[in-house]
Design a protein around this motif. Structure first.
Motif, short mmCIF file in Angstrom:
data_model
loop_
_atom_site.label_atom_id
_atom_site.label_comp_id
_atom_site.label_asym_id
_atom_site.label_seq_id
_atom_site.Cartn_x
_atom_site.Cartn_y
_atom_site.Cartn_z
N ASN A 125 20.52 -3.68 33.07
CA ASN A 125 21.96 -3.96 33.15
C ASN A 125 22.45 -4.60 31.87
OD1 ASN A 125 22.44 -2.93 35.71
ND2 ASN A 125 21.77 -4.82 36.70
N ARG A 126 21.70 -5.55 31.33
CA ARG A 126 22.08 -6.21 30.09
C ARG A 126 22.08 -5.19 28.94
NH1 ARG A 126 18.81 -11.34 28.80
NH2 ARG A 126 20.09 -12.08 30.52
N TYR A 127 21.10 -4.33 28.90
CA TYR A 127 21.02 -3.31 27.86
C TYR A 127 22.23 -2.38 27.94
CZ TYR A 127 19.42 0.72 25.20
OH TYR A 127 19.33 1.75 24.30
N ARG A 128 22.58 -1.93 29.14
CA ARG A 128 23.72 -1.03 29.33
C ARG A 128 25.02 -1.71 28.89
NH1 ARG A 128 21.61 1.36 33.80
NH2 ARG A 128 22.11 -0.47 35.03
N LYS A 129 25.20 -2.97 29.26
CA LYS A 129 26.42 -3.69 28.88
C LYS A 129 26.50 -3.89 27.37
CE LYS A 129 27.10 -6.16 33.19
NZ LYS A 129 27.17 -7.49 33.83
N THR A 130 25.37 -4.18 26.75
CA THR A 130 25.35 -4.35 25.30
C THR A 130 25.72 -3.05 24.59
OG1 THR A 130 23.61 -6.01 25.52
CG2 THR A 130 23.91 -5.05 23.36
N GLN A 131 25.21 -1.94 25.08
CA GLN A 131 25.54 -0.64 24.49
C GLN A 131 27.02 -0.32 24.68
OE1 GLN A 131 23.52 1.24 22.58
NE2 GLN A 131 22.13 -0.49 22.79
N ALA A 132 27.57 -0.64 25.85
CA ALA A 132 28.99 -0.38 26.11
C ALA A 132 29.86 -1.23 25.19
CB ALA A 132 29.31 -0.66 27.57
N ARG A 133 29.49 -2.49 24.99
CA ARG A 133 30.27 -3.35 24.09
C ARG A 133 30.24 -2.82 22.66
NH1 ARG A 133 27.39 -7.88 26.57
NH2 ARG A 133 28.62 -8.50 28.36
N LYS A 138 29.84 0.25 21.71
CA LYS A 138 30.65 1.47 21.67
C LYS A 138 32.14 1.12 21.63
CE LYS A 138 31.62 5.59 24.40
NZ LYS A 138 31.36 6.24 25.68
N ASP A 139 32.56 0.17 22.47
CA ASP A 139 33.96 -0.25 22.49
C ASP A 139 34.37 -0.88 21.15
OD1 ASP A 139 34.24 0.65 25.07
OD2 ASP A 139 34.00 -1.34 25.99
N ARG A 140 33.48 -1.68 20.59
CA ARG A 140 33.77 -2.32 19.30
C ARG A 140 33.92 -1.28 18.20
NH1 ARG A 140 29.41 -5.48 18.84
NH2 ARG A 140 30.23 -6.82 20.48
N ALA A 141 33.09 -0.27 18.22
CA ALA A 141 33.18 0.80 17.21
C ALA A 141 34.49 1.56 17.35
CB ALA A 141 31.99 1.74 17.34
N ARG A 142 34.88 1.86 18.59
CA ARG A 142 36.14 2.57 18.82
C ARG A 142 37.32 1.71 18.38
NH1 ARG A 142 36.84 3.41 24.55
NH2 ARG A 142 38.40 1.80 24.51
#
Length: 62
Positions: A8-16, A18-22
């Motif tokens: 769950n932590r890994y998934r949230k880190t990846q989502a953050r 991705k959002d930061r890059a966008r």
């Protein structure tokens, strides 16, 4: 044997990430510098002053 990974932590880190890059891409694409924002405000203020002055001048002619 490696350390256990919290998925769950890994998934949230990846989502953050991705959002930061966008967000960074959008800032480059649509963002304006502080100077551009101030210039637009100054131009709008001058246009408003000019319009107000023009309207006041018309009332004195009548």
């Amino acid at each position: 044997m490696g350390m256990p990974v919290n998925l769950n932590r890994y998934r949230k880190t990846q989502a953050r990430a991705k959002d930061r890059a966008r967000a960074d891409e959008n800032a480059v694409k649509f963002g304006r510098s502080k100077l551009e924002k101030e210039l637009e405000k100054a131009r709008a203020a001058k246009a408003k002053r000019d319009l107000d002055g023009h309207l006041d001048g018309d009332k004195s002619d009548q």
